[in-house]
Motif scaffolding. Structure first.
Motif, PDB file in Angstrom:
ATOM      1  N   PHE A 117     -39.496 -17.950 -17.181  1.00 58.00           N
ATOM      2  CA  PHE A 117     -40.075 -16.734 -17.749  1.00 58.00           C
ATOM      3  C   PHE A 117     -39.134 -16.182 -18.800  1.00 58.00           C
ATOM      4  O   PHE A 117     -37.924 -16.077 -18.577  1.00 58.00           O
ATOM      5  N   SER A 118     -39.692 -15.769 -19.949  1.00 52.33           N
ATOM      6  CA  SER A 118     -38.865 -15.327 -21.080  1.00 52.33           C
ATOM      7  C   SER A 118     -39.476 -14.112 -21.749  1.00 52.33           C
ATOM      8  O   SER A 118     -40.631 -14.146 -22.191  1.00 52.33           O
ATOM      9  N   TRP A 119     -38.689 -13.034 -21.842  1.00 52.14           N
ATOM     10  CA  TRP A 119     -39.164 -11.875 -22.601  1.00 52.14           C
ATOM     11  C   TRP A 119     -39.275 -12.202 -24.081  1.00 52.14           C
ATOM     12  O   TRP A 119     -40.183 -11.728 -24.752  1.00 52.14           O
ATOM     13  N   ASP A 120     -38.376 -13.028 -24.616  1.00 53.51           N
ATOM     14  CA  ASP A 120     -38.496 -13.445 -26.009  1.00 53.51           C
ATOM     15  C   ASP A 120     -39.850 -14.108 -26.272  1.00 53.51           C
ATOM     16  O   ASP A 120     -40.494 -13.851 -27.302  1.00 53.51           O
ATOM     17  N   SER A 121     -40.277 -14.959 -25.353  1.00 56.20           N
ATOM     18  CA  SER A 121     -41.577 -15.618 -25.537  1.00 56.20           C
ATOM     19  C   SER A 121     -42.724 -14.628 -25.386  1.00 56.20           C
ATOM     20  O   SER A 121     -43.734 -14.721 -26.092  1.00 56.20           O
ATOM     21  N   TRP A 122     -42.589 -13.678 -24.488  1.00 47.96           N
ATOM     22  CA  TRP A 122     -43.629 -12.657 -24.325  1.00 47.96           C
ATOM     23  C   TRP A 122     -43.801 -11.896 -25.635  1.00 47.96           C
ATOM     24  O   TRP A 122     -44.920 -11.705 -26.122  1.00 47.96           O
ATOM     25  N   TRP A 123     -42.683 -11.470 -26.221  1.00 45.72           N
ATOM     26  CA  TRP A 123     -42.754 -10.711 -27.470  1.00 45.72           C
ATOM     27  C   TRP A 123     -43.308 -11.556 -28.614  1.00 45.72           C
ATOM     28  O   TRP A 123     -44.188 -11.116 -29.354  1.00 45.72           O
ATOM     29  N   SER A 124     -42.793 -12.760 -28.741  1.00 43.30           N
ATOM     30  CA  SER A 124     -43.123 -13.564 -29.928  1.00 43.30           C
ATOM     31  C   SER A 124     -44.489 -14.234 -29.824  1.00 43.30           C
ATOM     32  O   SER A 124     -45.202 -14.358 -30.831  1.00 43.30           O
ATOM     33  N   MET A 149     -41.378 -19.600 -27.493  1.00 46.62           N
ATOM     34  CA  MET A 149     -40.073 -19.527 -28.148  1.00 46.62           C
ATOM     35  C   MET A 149     -39.009 -20.085 -27.214  1.00 46.62           C
ATOM     36  O   MET A 149     -38.888 -19.638 -26.070  1.00 46.62           O
ATOM     37  N   VAL A 150     -38.234 -21.059 -27.695  1.00 47.49           N
ATOM     38  CA  VAL A 150     -37.183 -21.636 -26.866  1.00 47.49           C
ATOM     39  C   VAL A 150     -36.062 -22.126 -27.785  1.00 47.49           C
ATOM     40  O   VAL A 150     -36.307 -22.673 -28.862  1.00 47.49           O
ATOM     41  N   SER A 151     -34.831 -21.898 -27.367  1.00 47.83           N
ATOM     42  CA  SER A 151     -33.683 -22.349 -28.160  1.00 47.83           C
ATOM     43  C   SER A 151     -33.464 -23.839 -27.969  1.00 47.83           C
ATOM     44  O   SER A 151     -33.964 -24.454 -27.011  1.00 47.83           O
ATOM     45  N   ASP A 152     -32.692 -24.443 -28.858  1.00 41.72           N
ATOM     46  CA  ASP A 152     -32.368 -25.865 -28.740  1.00 41.72           C
ATOM     47  C   ASP A 152     -31.683 -26.161 -27.410  1.00 41.72           C
ATOM     48  O   ASP A 152     -32.004 -27.138 -26.734  1.00 41.72           O
ATOM     49  N   SER A 153     -30.725 -25.324 -27.043  1.00 41.41           N
ATOM     50  CA  SER A 153     -29.957 -25.584 -25.822  1.00 41.41           C
ATOM     51  C   SER A 153     -30.825 -25.461 -24.581  1.00 41.41           C
ATOM     52  O   SER A 153     -30.711 -26.274 -23.645  1.00 41.41           O
ATOM     53  N   ASP A 154     -31.710 -24.459 -24.542  1.00 40.43           N
ATOM     54  CA  ASP A 154     -32.580 -24.298 -23.371  1.00 40.43           C
ATOM     55  C   ASP A 154     -33.595 -25.431 -23.284  1.00 40.43           C
ATOM     56  O   ASP A 154     -33.914 -25.919 -22.192  1.00 40.43           O
ATOM     57  N   ALA A 155     -34.114 -25.865 -24.435  1.00 42.14           N
ATOM     58  CA  ALA A 155     -35.042 -26.998 -24.439  1.00 42.14           C
ATOM     59  C   ALA A 155     -34.335 -28.265 -23.977  1.00 42.14           C
ATOM     60  O   ALA A 155     -34.904 -29.076 -23.220  1.00 42.14           O
ATOM     61  N   GLN A 156     -33.085 -28.455 -24.408  1.00 42.06           N
ATOM     62  CA  GLN A 156     -32.342 -29.648 -24.003  1.00 42.06           C
ATOM     63  C   GLN A 156     -32.068 -29.638 -22.507  1.00 42.06           C
ATOM     64  O   GLN A 156     -32.112 -30.688 -21.840  1.00 42.06           O
ATOM     65  N   ASP A 179     -36.885  -9.269 -33.478  1.00 39.39           N
ATOM     66  CA  ASP A 179     -35.540  -8.699 -33.500  1.00 39.39           C
ATOM     67  C   ASP A 179     -35.551  -7.204 -33.182  1.00 39.39           C
ATOM     68  O   ASP A 179     -34.612  -6.685 -32.558  1.00 39.39           O
ATOM     69  N   PHE A 180     -36.618  -6.506 -33.583  1.00 39.33           N
ATOM     70  CA  PHE A 180     -36.688  -5.080 -33.250  1.00 39.33           C
ATOM     71  C   PHE A 180     -36.854  -4.897 -31.746  1.00 39.33           C
ATOM     72  O   PHE A 180     -36.286  -3.963 -31.160  1.00 39.33           O
ATOM     73  N   GLN A 181     -37.610  -5.780 -31.096  1.00 44.52           N
ATOM     74  CA  GLN A 181     -37.715  -5.726 -29.632  1.00 44.52           C
ATOM     75  C   GLN A 181     -36.343  -5.974 -28.996  1.00 44.52           C
ATOM     76  O   GLN A 181     -35.956  -5.274 -28.052  1.00 44.52           O
ATOM     77  N   ARG A 182     -35.638  -6.981 -29.504  1.00 45.59           N
ATOM     78  CA  ARG A 182     -34.311  -7.289 -28.956  1.00 45.59           C
ATOM     79  C   ARG A 182     -33.357  -6.112 -29.143  1.00 45.59           C
ATOM     80  O   ARG A 182     -32.618  -5.735 -28.222  1.00 45.59           O
ATOM     81  N   PHE A 183     -33.364  -5.551 -30.344  1.00 52.82           N
ATOM     82  CA  PHE A 183     -32.529  -4.383 -30.612  1.00 52.82           C
ATOM     83  C   PHE A 183     -32.859  -3.240 -29.657  1.00 52.82           C
ATOM     84  O   PHE A 183     -31.951  -2.599 -29.094  1.00 52.82           O
ATOM     85  N   ASP A 194     -38.258 -21.850 -32.638  1.00 52.34           N
ATOM     86  CA  ASP A 194     -36.902 -21.614 -32.151  1.00 52.34           C
ATOM     87  C   ASP A 194     -36.681 -20.115 -32.003  1.00 52.34           C
ATOM     88  O   ASP A 194     -37.615 -19.308 -32.172  1.00 52.34           O
ATOM     89  N   GLU A 195     -35.454 -19.717 -31.704  1.00 52.70           N
ATOM     90  CA  GLU A 195     -35.199 -18.297 -31.421  1.00 52.70           C
ATOM     91  C   GLU A 195     -35.330 -17.401 -32.637  1.00 52.70           C
ATOM     92  O   GLU A 195     -35.330 -16.174 -32.511  1.00 52.70           O
ATOM     93  N   ARG A 196     -35.473 -17.984 -33.837  1.00 50.01           N
ATOM     94  CA  ARG A 196     -35.711 -17.191 -35.055  1.00 50.01           C
ATOM     95  C   ARG A 196     -37.203 -17.062 -35.339  1.00 50.01           C
ATOM     96  O   ARG A 196     -37.579 -16.518 -36.377  1.00 50.01           O
ATOM     97  N   ASP A 197     -38.044 -17.576 -34.477  1.00 51.18           N
ATOM     98  CA  ASP A 197     -39.487 -17.629 -34.664  1.00 51.18           C
ATOM     99  C   ASP A 197     -39.860 -18.580 -35.809  1.00 51.18           C
ATOM    100  O   ASP A 197     -40.861 -18.396 -36.499  1.00 51.18           O
ATOM    101  N   ARG A 198     -39.048 -19.610 -35.989  1.00 49.19           N
ATOM    102  CA  ARG A 198     -39.287 -20.619 -37.021  1.00 49.19           C
ATOM    103  C   ARG A 198     -39.970 -21.823 -36.375  1.00 49.19           C
ATOM    104  O   ARG A 198     -39.499 -22.351 -35.361  1.00 49.19           O
TER     105      ARG A 198
END
Length: 661
Positions: free
Chosen positions: A403-410, A463-470, A219-223, A492-496
């Motif tokens: 390609f996903s920056w969220d996945s790169w970070w997480s 890291m991938v959201s439900d909608s993107d995975a679907q 979340d700090f990266q996103r912020f 998921d997008e919360r890193d859960r």
């Protein structure tokens, strides 16, 4: 996306110019040489703040006026910087609270560049005052072709850990989660007694004695990305009030900069622009250049884009700054054009005599015009003139790589199964394997419409959201072909963690279930049943509906699947559960998907650009050996017809206007 046409017609040549480093006599010499070199666009005032505002509120535009008028008189258009990239010394002397703070809580000081906190209201106020003055003065100047907001935003200062940043982070979190209870759930704060009772308890993730909360880090990266984007918007809003000229800033789609999520930035740009330098710390820097160009094109939505900076020769910031061999700069440049660039610019025009970048190459080197470097610039300029009709066409591709920056970070968090597995290495490996097969790839964001692609490759999408995975699953169900590599779909997008077994979000579409990861130590390897080896990673994997097409011959998972194939709906999905050579596996998938390929030589780039009834084949030969391949048309570079076969010398390039079949 707001993307409009390029600032100049054709395939234009430009440069970054720093006249404040030189006398007016040199400016006049430079203008004449720029005309000789065919330079049509010049970026000025990139680091101009201390010259334009030498003391608080006292502005001096005389030098910039002269430079802009000189360029205008010579028929050269201006890419005008707002001058705000680095604050002048007086600002940080008056307001030391503007200075950035790093992870360990210590301050970084004046003397480099970008020495400012992105959350600082003082910096923003002073910087926007300058932007207002620049926009008022030059917004309607006839030489102005493009606005250049700041410079390489976030290159050094994207992550600031000061108290001002902490308050801005809390504001961002309030907007995202609304309630402190929602934040606690998203971050999993029941672990290690981290539960927050009030917003003022939340801090930026400075260094701790142990592993930090991974969801907080993401979340700090996103912020931080959103925070700098907000700053960009503030500058752009002023420029658009005073001018109708397109506005952009230079992205850094490259191997060593990861702090900004450019998928969220791209819609704000009137023109997508990127800076790229060959990185000789990588095993195959030319392959990374191709990937960066494809990703930049993805950010442009497939439309033409602009290379704002590249090097004519060596850079100055790598451990070993290698110069370019004769012809290499032209091959690099044509690779960018082949993959969608309609404008090529260099940092910089004239090599600096002083300062931190005095050993960085330039179009005009320290040794002057009687040099190989200068002659290469003239040769490139002539080539760009000859291929100008390519402008406006788009790159042809029927394969996508997500390609996903969220996945790169997480995926590169502090506590993960293997520190040896890094996101970008896995992405590069997939792209490189496709490039070796002659497959041109669109690099796109998760969630993009996949329906037009014959093959989609998903490397290490941790890291991938439900909608993107679907969306990925639906693509396969409808008849698409999918390749997923290990450490994908895990959270998921919360890193859960997605419970029930790996690869989490992709278990059903892949028809597999992994009970646990079994990483290998660096240097260890296992033998695979197809004769290849696996390194870094294995899994305790079983098939549910898939078929094992490669198994482990030895090692801790001997006899278990290493590569699987699954029929899901009308499509096919492959899973690669180890780190192995991908070329043969991706070739199999490409063959099943009936993907068009051009060759099997990693040293040869073959890319097609099309538009309307026009088709152009780019051939860049990075090897010293000549090559031949089938082609019919007209070589724009040599002016010669091509009938049936194209011969390209070692190190050579060709751009063929193809005849309609």
């Amino acid at each position: 996306m707001k993307t409009v046409s390029m600032p100049l017609p054709g395939v234009s040549l430009g440069c970054d110019y720093n006249p404040e480093q030189w006398s007016p006599d040199v400016w006049r010499e430079d203008a004449a040489l720029m005309r000789q070199a065919g330079v049509g666009l010049v970026a000025v005032n990139i680091f101009g703040w201390s010259n334009l505002e030498p003391s608080p509120g006292k502005y001096r535009f005389d030098d910039l006026d002269q430079v802009i008028e000189l360029m205008h008189a010579n028929g050269i258009k201006i890419n005008l910087g707002t001058g705000t990239s680095s604050p002048p010394p007086w600002l940080t002397a008056l307001h030391p609270e503007v200075l950035p703070v790093v992870e360990d809580g210590t301050t970084r000081y004046q003397g480099g560049r970008q020495g400012w906190c992105p959350s600082s209201p003082v910096f923003r106020s002073r910087a926007l005052d300058l932007v207002e003055k620049v926009a008022e003065r030059y917004g309607e100047h006839p030489a102005l072709a493009l606005w250049h907001v700041s410079n390489e935003l976030g290159c050094h200062n994207a992550l600031c850990y000061c108290e001002t940043s902490a308050e801005a982070f809390r504001d961002w979190l309030r907007a995202r989660y609304q309630k402190i209870e929602t934040l606690n759930e998203a971050w999993g704060t029941s672990f290690w007694s981290q539960r927050y009772g009030a917003w003022n308890e939340v801090q930026v993730p400075r260094l701790t004695l142990s592993i930090r909360n991974p969801a907080q880090l993401v979340d700090f990266q996103r912020f931080s990305s959103d925070n700098l984007l907000g700053y960009y918007r503030a500058e752009a809003e002023i420029l658009r009030r005073h001018s109708t000229v397109p506005v952009t800033t230079n992205f850094m789609v490259t191997a060593h900069i990861r702090n900004l999520d450019y998928w969220s930035w791209a819609p704000e740009m009137d023109v997508i622009a990127n800076d790229h330098y060959l990185d000789h710390r990588l095993g195959e820097p030319v392959a990374e250049l191709s990937f960066a160009a494809d990703l930049t094109r993805g950010l442009a939505g497939g439309r033409p884009w602009m290379l704002m900076e590249q090097a004519a020769g060596a850079v100055n910031w790598q451990p070993h700054n290698l110069t370019k061999a004769p012809g290499e700069m032209i091959r690099n440049s044509l690779t960018h054009v082949a993959r969608g660039a309609d404008s090529l610019c260099f940092f910089q025009w004239r090599a600096s005599a002083q300062g931190a970048e005095k050993f960085h190459s330039a179009m005009l080197p320290h040794a002057g015009t009687d040099t190989v470097a200068w002659r290469e610039v003239l040769k490139l300029s002539a080539i760009l003139d000859r291929i100008g009709e390519v402008a406006g066409t788009e790159v042809e591709s029927d394969v996508a790589l997500l390609f996903s920056w969220d996945s790169w970070w997480s995926a590169e968090g502090e506590a993960r199964p293997s520190q040896a597995v890094t996101y970008l290495d896995q992405v590069h490996a997939s792209h490189r394997a496709l490039r070796e097969q002659g497959v041109t790839v669109d690099v796109i964001a998760p969630g993009t419409d996949l329906s037009r692609y014959k093959l989609v490759v998903v490397p290490c999408l941790y890291m991938v959201s439900d909608s993107d995975a679907q969306a990925i699953t639906d693509y396969v169900s409808a008849g698409g072909n999918l390749v997923v590599t290990f450490f994908s779909g895990i959270v998921d997008e919360r890193d859960r963690i997605r419970l029930g077994g790996y690869p989490g979000a992709f278990r059903d579409v892949l028809g597999v279930l992994a009970e646990e990861f079994a990483p290998l130590r660096p240097g260890d390897e296992v033998t695979l049943s197809n004769g290849a080896t696996g390194t870094l990673w294995t899994e305790r994997l079983r098939t549910t509906t898939a078929t094992a097409i490669v198994t482990y011959e030895d090692g801790p998972m001997a006899g278990l699947p290493a590569v699987t194939r699954n029929q899901h709906g009308a499509g096919t999905a492959w899973y690669i559960a180890t780190n192995t050579r991908l070329s043969d596996l991706l070739k199999e998938a490409a063959d099943v998907a009936m993907v068009k390929t051009h060759k099997e030589d990693k040293n040869l780039e073959v890319v097609r650009r099309t538009g309307g009834d026009r088709s152009y084949l780019f051939v860049i030969n990075h090897s010293p050996d000549p090559v031949e391949l089938p082609a019919t048309g007209h070589d724009l570079i040599t002016g010669q017809p091509v009938i049936g076969a194209l011969h390209v010398e070692g190190g050579g390039v060709a751009v063929i206007r193809e005849e309609a079949s």
